[in-house]
Write a protein that holds these residues in place. Structure first.
Motif, PDB file in Angstrom:
ATOM      1  N   GLY A  36       0.843  -1.207   0.000  1.00  0.00           N
ATOM      2  CA  GLY A  36       0.000   0.000   0.000  1.00  0.00           C
ATOM      3  C   GLY A  36       0.875   1.252   0.000  1.00  0.00           C
ATOM      4  N   ARG A  37       0.487   2.234  -0.812  1.00  0.00           N
ATOM      5  CA  ARG A  37       1.310   3.435  -0.936  1.00  0.00           C
ATOM      6  C   ARG A  37       0.590   4.660  -0.387  1.00  0.00           C
ATOM      7  NH1 ARG A  37       2.016   5.097  -5.674  1.00  0.00           N
ATOM      8  NH2 ARG A  37       0.566   3.800  -6.847  1.00  0.00           N
ATOM      9  N   GLY A  38       1.362   5.525   0.283  1.00  0.00           N
ATOM     10  CA  GLY A  38       0.808   6.759   0.811  1.00  0.00           C
ATOM     11  C   GLY A  38       1.394   7.955   0.080  1.00  0.00           C
ATOM     12  N   ARG A  39       1.060   9.141   0.544  1.00  0.00           N
ATOM     13  CA  ARG A  39       1.591  10.363  -0.072  1.00  0.00           C
ATOM     14  C   ARG A  39       3.080  10.478   0.232  1.00  0.00           C
ATOM     15  NH1 ARG A  39      -0.514  14.933   2.356  1.00  0.00           N
ATOM     16  NH2 ARG A  39       0.140  16.179   0.591  1.00  0.00           N
ATOM     17  N   LEU A  40       3.744  11.286  -0.557  1.00  0.00           N
ATOM     18  CA  LEU A  40       5.160  11.610  -0.377  1.00  0.00           C
ATOM     19  C   LEU A  40       6.034  10.363  -0.299  1.00  0.00           C
ATOM     20  CD1 LEU A  40       4.506  14.344   2.357  1.00  0.00           C
ATOM     21  CD2 LEU A  40       4.836  14.738  -0.088  1.00  0.00           C
ATOM     22  N   LYS A  95      -7.454  11.135  15.862  1.00  0.00           N
ATOM     23  CA  LYS A  95      -6.502  10.222  15.202  1.00  0.00           C
ATOM     24  C   LYS A  95      -6.808  10.130  13.715  1.00  0.00           C
ATOM     25  CE  LYS A  95      -4.343   8.462  18.862  1.00  0.00           C
ATOM     26  NZ  LYS A  95      -2.917   8.544  19.072  1.00  0.00           N
ATOM     27  N   LYS A  96      -5.733   9.935  12.932  1.00  0.00           N
ATOM     28  CA  LYS A  96      -5.940   9.797  11.486  1.00  0.00           C
ATOM     29  C   LYS A  96      -6.528   8.423  11.178  1.00  0.00           C
ATOM     30  CE  LYS A  96      -3.412   9.529   7.121  1.00  0.00           C
ATOM     31  NZ  LYS A  96      -2.263   9.944   6.319  1.00  0.00           N
ATOM     32  N   VAL A  97      -7.709   8.436  10.560  1.00  0.00           N
ATOM     33  CA  VAL A  97      -8.347   7.157  10.223  1.00  0.00           C
ATOM     34  C   VAL A  97      -8.392   6.927   8.720  1.00  0.00           C
ATOM     35  CG1 VAL A  97      -9.769   7.093  12.308  1.00  0.00           C
ATOM     36  CG2 VAL A  97     -10.697   8.133  10.228  1.00  0.00           C
TER      37      VAL A  97
HETATM   38  C1  BTN Z   1      -1.708   8.885   2.855  1.00  0.00           C
HETATM   39  O1  BTN Z   1      -2.267   9.001   3.928  1.00  0.00           O
HETATM   40  O2  BTN Z   1      -0.497   9.159   2.697  1.00  0.00           O
HETATM   41  C2  BTN Z   1      -2.497   8.384   1.669  1.00  0.00           C
HETATM   42  C3  BTN Z   1      -2.822   6.935   1.817  1.00  0.00           C
HETATM   43  C4  BTN Z   1      -3.610   6.357   0.659  1.00  0.00           C
HETATM   44  C5  BTN Z   1      -3.828   4.870   0.806  1.00  0.00           C
HETATM   45  C6  BTN Z   1      -4.747   4.314  -0.234  1.00  0.00           C
HETATM   46  S1  BTN Z   1      -5.259   2.680   0.142  1.00  0.00           S
HETATM   47  C7  BTN Z   1      -5.933   2.500  -1.429  1.00  0.00           C
HETATM   48  C8  BTN Z   1      -4.960   3.128  -2.382  1.00  0.00           C
HETATM   49  N1  BTN Z   1      -3.911   2.201  -2.750  1.00  0.00           N
HETATM   50  C9  BTN Z   1      -2.716   2.586  -2.308  1.00  0.00           C
HETATM   51  O3  BTN Z   1      -1.655   1.965  -2.477  1.00  0.00           O
HETATM   52  N2  BTN Z   1      -2.812   3.743  -1.673  1.00  0.00           N
HETATM   53  C10 BTN Z   1      -4.177   4.218  -1.645  1.00  0.00           C
END
Ligand code: BTN
Length: 326
Positions: A119-123, A186-188
């Protein structure tokens, strides 16, 4: 639709109630033996279905497996048809949709996963995505908007998630600019929007909105690096199951509503109302640099207006903020 999907769809719509095998067989025009086989396969996949002689089959109320059949009943009739796919485990729903987008997949494809292994997030960060307690969902759009206006797609997604959380769980959901959703401090939820630019046309070729929600705090808890900031909408023992399907559907209902009338930007007022940074002393984070500022307001373009220590006022359209402890 296969016999198994048909059976699941009827059981999902009658969750907690007995459905007779004879009725299922008649409605779906298949033999009772075929129904029994479909039930066995569903049980093997983890569905909690009881079979009571003379009463029929019952899908347990607390069954919480995500599927097309569990989500579609909650989709509003008025939203444009979405092409929903649910997978058990993927690397990243965003990465997979990006690949599908470049192969020509049409707008409206929605990919939902029980678990993400990458799973990927920002930055460039990771997004912790364990199974069972989260909802990981990406939506493919082919918006006819300018690159500047496409920023509002994330804004509308943040508002959709906040409203859906409140509707389905009753928990108050606030937005931390730019697009994190917070419940009980909290961040959900985090949102990662990625786009392919059409250089010749000057617009977007595609846009993928990825939404990751921690529905419940994982039993094994969050990893150390996010333990302080991340939270679940519910603690594990308070989590009543069967919420993720409703949540997914409600997010899509709100989101398509806003998207279908995008130029009205009807979500901006709600975004401002739910933003909780206003009036707070904050740090603007860029790389490893921090700059003090005071958050003044969210303007009509969803930018964060801040005042710097020298009195200068500026409007930020992207970036990362932390709140300074008092
Ligand atoms: C963040 O908070 O940095 C953004 C997170 C985003 C996560 C979602 S889960 C579904 C989609 N697939 C991913 O790999 N990332 C986004």
């Amino acid at each position: 639709m296969s016999a198994k999907q048909h059976v699941l769809s009827v059981l999902e719509q009658n969750k907690g109630n007995n459905v007779s095998g004879a009725k299922l067989a008649q409605e779906l025009s298949i033999s009772r033996n075929a129904i029994w086989k479909a039930i066995k396969n569903l049980q093997l996949e983890g569905y909690n279905i009881t079979a009571v002689p003379n009463k029929g089959y019952c899908l347990s109320e607390d069954n919480d497996i995500l599927s097309n059949e569990s989500i579609i009943p909650y989709l509003s009739d008025t939203i444009r048809p979405v092409n929903l796919e649910v997978r058990k485990s993927v690397t990243s729903t965003n990465t997979i949709l990006k690949e599908l987008a470049s192969e020509g997949e049409a707008e409206g494809k929605v990919l939902i996963a029980e678990e993400q292994t990458g799973g990927r997030g920002r930055l460039g960060r990771n997004f912790y995505s364990p199974s069972r307690t989260g909802l990981y969902m990406s939506v493919l759009l082919r918006p006819k908007v300018t690159v500047e206006d496409s920023l509002y797609i994330t804004t509308s997604a943040a508002v959709s998630v906040a409203k859906a959380i409140e509707k389905v769980t009753g928990c108050e959901a606030e937005i931390k600019w730019v697009n994190d959703i917070f419940c009980n401090g909290k961040k959900v939820c985090g949102i990662l929007t990625e786009a392919g630019v059409d250089f010749e046309g000057g617009g977007l070729e595609y846009c993928i909105v990825g939404i990751g929600i921690n529905v419940a705090r994982p039993r094994e808890d969050f990893p150390d690096d996010i333990k302080e900031i991340a939270g679940g909408i519910f603690e594990p023992n308070r989590y009543s199951s069967n919420l993720r399907s409703k949540l997914a559907a409600e997010i899509l209902n709100y989101f398509w509503g806003y998207y279908s009338e995008f130029s009205k930007k009807a979500f901006i007022d709600e975004y401002r109302r739910r933003s909780f940074l206003i009036g707070k002393e904050i740090n603007i984070i860029s790389g490893d640099k921090l700059q003090n500022a005071r958050a003044l307001e969210i303007d009509e373009n969803a930018r964060l207006v801040v005042q710097l220590p020298d009195g200068e006022i500026k409007a930020l359209s992207s970036g990362e903020i932390s709140i300074r402890p008092k």
